[in-house]
Design an enzyme around this catalytic site. Structure first.
Site, PDB file in Angstrom:
ATOM      1  N   GLY A 414      -6.906  -5.975  -7.082  1.00 40.85           N
ATOM      2  CA  GLY A 414      -6.018  -6.252  -8.217  1.00 40.85           C
ATOM      3  C   GLY A 414      -6.768  -6.728  -9.443  1.00 40.85           C
ATOM      4  O   GLY A 414      -6.449  -6.347 -10.576  1.00 40.85           O
ATOM      5  N   GLY A 416      -9.573  -5.857 -10.444  1.00 34.37           N
ATOM      6  CA  GLY A 416     -10.231  -4.730 -11.092  1.00 34.37           C
ATOM      7  C   GLY A 416      -9.348  -4.060 -12.126  1.00 34.37           C
ATOM      8  O   GLY A 416      -9.844  -3.382 -13.027  1.00 34.37           O
ATOM      9  N   TYR A 417      -8.046  -4.265 -11.999  1.00 39.11           N
ATOM     10  CA  TYR A 417      -7.103  -3.659 -12.948  1.00 39.11           C
ATOM     11  C   TYR A 417      -7.037  -4.451 -14.253  1.00 39.11           C
ATOM     12  O   TYR A 417      -6.572  -3.958 -15.277  1.00 39.11           O
ATOM     13  CB  TYR A 417      -5.718  -3.600 -12.299  1.00 39.11           C
ATOM     14  N   GLU A 437     -17.858  17.279 -26.016  1.00 41.84           N
ATOM     15  CA  GLU A 437     -19.055  18.118 -26.064  1.00 41.84           C
ATOM     16  C   GLU A 437     -19.106  19.162 -24.958  1.00 41.84           C
ATOM     17  O   GLU A 437     -20.150  19.430 -24.375  1.00 41.84           O
ATOM     18  CB  GLU A 437     -20.322  17.242 -26.014  1.00 41.84           C
TER      19      GLU A 437
END
Length: 689
Positions: A414, A416-417, A437
């Site tokens: 969690g 990490g969100y 590119e």
């Protein structure tokens, strides 16, 4: 190493334990990742110190609370340091500043995208006349190729440049809405000049009453006044709006209403238009896109950056975060890194970071060699191979890096969100590079076309040994000549094992060749059934793109292998480092084979009993690398201001930092919403009564 300065800080005990069990010298590995260039290391450290000592730049987490307008004001302040950095450290310092900042800078378009294109396409006379203005930030450049209606199909762009012989000018025009230049980085607010790609229209030599189209060509166009920065006459320009990521880059739109530029602003290193309107064609048709290959070279060279950052954050957090006791008798919960699925999410991407780094170095050298040969004597020998490799590598590396960053975010659960982890911002920006590119579904097709042409050349030659091939495609000749039926014959003949680096490399060579062989046969069969090539090609797009990826993975592996041999044969490298690099190489190989297993077994070259051995070996190499993952990511020497992460800071103060950043945000002290909330609550209460 720069991060040694943090060692006096209070460090999380679990991180300290991990660092103390290192089996190798972190400083030695860091030197390898800097090509043992002490001057480069010194410049990096001074740039990092500049970043961390600045009261604004050193707090990247504050970006998340700013409006886009305030973010842009802040980033202009960050950009203002570049002139002094260039004066003191030169180009190396400028690129280190870009690479070590948490956020992207809009000046990267001038310093990288525009610079690569301009240096590749402009003549020496044009470089001497203009380039110093862009180096000193007196002018700011961008690259205007993509249009609202055309991106990958550059040949179909609609902007026109018609030569006016009487005034020796080109009249550049946006004839339709879809000819509007779009997605042009650095153009929305900053650019004073841009390289505009337009269809070159000249008087037809065979019919003077008609215009002949010579295809897209680059022109240096002034778009804003150097006195007040306002758009020039005939120029409609602006920002295209918010995006998924890269929002500090002012991607813009551009419309040109019959504006005139002098003849000498056609960038004419490889081609030209004479005063009387005659066209002088390039030696190689693809030379016009040399600038684009230059930008891809930079993307490839920097492909390891996002992975280095995300794996550092995920690894450090994973040894601090603890979840569940294995037994009621345990005193502590288990570090999440100890779970096999967490190792699977992180460790392969650490290995990829090294492979991508060595790949970037190799490709950059090959690109510089090609550009040198072209500039000196118009020698285009290396261009086709380099263009094919750049297409495959740009597609594979950017997508693999995006997948790796995503896995690292997921591995942080969690937290990490949260933007405070530093990964969502990184992930959004990496996703941009996947498409920028060169679109990743189209680029591998160019690679496969080139590889098929090599197969055809070899198949029709009376003596394959006389066919001149570049290093990256030599394996096609070797495989065509080979009589080996399976990989066991290969490693038994060399008295090695299936896990030997030579054997693993051979597996990837055969896999790429075999995929090409199958595609070639399928194309021939389809053509014999009276299908046209374009239709067949469209039907086989999935297989064609997969071959491009297989070739790219082989290129990465070959780059890794070459560096591994160099390290193992060096008396200057310690045995623990040699052992570690062996493990990282093996990890990249086995992880890739495990994910692409069908390719390796479909013709029986790899036996099923060997598959089981390789899978068990992958699990084993995770366990071998596990004790060293914190020292490994520490060798990337990423400062805290670069990571912008509560989860991944060097000292491991995860929870204190998370709470501090959250509790001190202005939103928590803002009482402007109190009345509105009270009104809603009271209305709801009264309605119930």
């Amino acid at each position: 190493m720069y991060c040694n300065k943090y060692k006096n800080n209070k460090t999380n005990k679990d991180l300290e334990f991990e660092r103390n069990q290192a089996t190798f010298s972190v400083e030695e590995l860091n030197r390898i990742l800097n090509d043992n260039d002490q001057n480069s290391i010194n410049i990096k450290n001074e740039i990092k110190n500049l970043i961390e000592s600045d009261p604004i730049i050193s707090k990247p987490q504050e970006i998340h609370f700013l409006s886009r307008e305030d973010q842009f004001k802040r980033v202009l302040y960050v950009c203002s340091k570049l002139r002094g950095i260039r004066q003191k450290y030169g180009e190396a310092g400028v690129m280190q500043y870009h690479n070590n900042l948490f956020e992207e800078l809009p000046y990267i378009i001038n310093d990288l995208v525009f610079a690569s294109a301009f240096k590749s396409l402009a003549s020496e006379e044009q470089l001497n006349k203009w380039y110093h203005h862009f180096l000193n930030y007196e002018y700011l450049g961008s690259y205007s190729q993509t249009e609202l209606g055309h991106g990958s199909n550059v040949q179909a762009i609609e902007t026109t440049a018609t030569y006016i012989k009487e005034t020796q000018e080109f009249e550049i025009n946006s004839p339709t809405l879809t000819s509007t230049k779009w997605w042009v980085g650095g153009l929305g607010k900053l650019s004073t000049h841009t390289i505009v790609f337009a269809q070159l229209l000249l008087q037809d030599p065979e019919n003077p009453n008609k215009l002949k189209n010579y295809g897209p060509h680059p022109f240096l166009v002034s778009v804003r006044s150097l006195e007040n920065h306002q758009p020039l006459k005939g120029i409609t320009i602006g920002d295209i709006g918010p995006k998924l990521g890269f929002n500090l880059i002012d991607n813009g739109f551009l419309r040109l209403d019959h504006i005139r530029v002098p003849r000498d602003q056609l960038l004419n290193r490889f081609f030209n238009v004479t005063a009387d309107g005659k066209y002088i064609k390039p030696k190689h048709s693809r030379l016009i896109y040399a600038g684009m290959v230059g930008v891809r070279s930079a993307i490839i060279e920097n492909s390891f950056v996002s992975l280095a950052r995300s794996t550092t954050i995920a690894s450090r957090y994973s040894v601090i975060r603890k979840q569940f006791k294995l037994s009621p008798k345990d005193n502590e919960e288990r570090k999440v890194i100890e779970y096999a699925n967490q190792m699977q999410r992180i460790i392969p991407h650490i290995a990829s970071t090294f492979g991508f780094y060595f790949t970037g170095n190799r490709f950059a050298k090959e690109f510089d060699q090609m550009i040198s040969q072209i500039k000196v004597n118009q020698d285009t020998t290396l261009l086709s191979e380099l263009h094919a490799n750049s297409s495959a590598l740009k597609s594979y590396l950017t997508y693999a890096a995006a997948q790796g960053v995503s896995e690292c975010r997921l591995s942080c659960g969690g937290h990490g969100y949260s933007h405070f982890s530093g990964i969502p911002y990184l992930q959004a920006n990496q996703l941009h590079i996947v498409t920028a590119e060169g679109e990743n579904n189209l680029l591998p097709q160019q690679t496969t076309k080139y590889l098929l042409s090599i197969i055809k050349k070899l198949s029709t030659s009376e003596d394959v040994d006389q066919v001149k091939l570049g290093k990256s495609v030599e394996y096609l000749r070797d495989e065509m000549k080979s009589t080996l039926k399976n990989i066991e014959e290969y490693y038994s003949g060399k008295d090695t094992s299936i896990l030997h680096p030579d054997t693993l490399l051979q597996l990837f060579k055969h896999r790429s060749f075999n995929l090409l062989r199958i595609l070639s046969e399928n194309l021939q069969d389809a053509m014999m059934n009276s299908k046209d090539l374009a239709s067949v090609w469209g039907d086989l797009n999935v297989e064609i793109n997969h071959i491009g990826q297989a070739h790219a993975q082989l290129y990465v592996l070959q780059s890794f292998y070459d560096q591994l041999l160099k390290i193992k044969n060096s008396n200057q490298v310690s045995e623990p480092i040699k052992s570690l690099m062996d493990q990282l190489f093996q990890c990249y190989c086995l992880y890739t084979i495990n994910n692409e297993m069908v390719d390796f077994v479909q013709d029986g070259y790899l036996d099923l009993k060997e598959v089981d051995q390789l899978r068990k070996s992958l699990t084993n190499v995770y366990k071998q690398l596990r004790p060293n993952i914190i020292p490994i990511v520490d060798s990337f020497d990423l400062c805290d201001a670069t990571l912008g992460s509560a989860l991944g800071n060097y000292s491991g103060n995860v929870y204190d930092t998370l709470f501090n950043w959250a509790s001190t945000q202005a939103f928590n002290s803002n009482t402007n919403y109190t009345n509105e909330i009270n009104n809603i609550i009271n209305k709801s209460l009264y309605s119930k009564l």
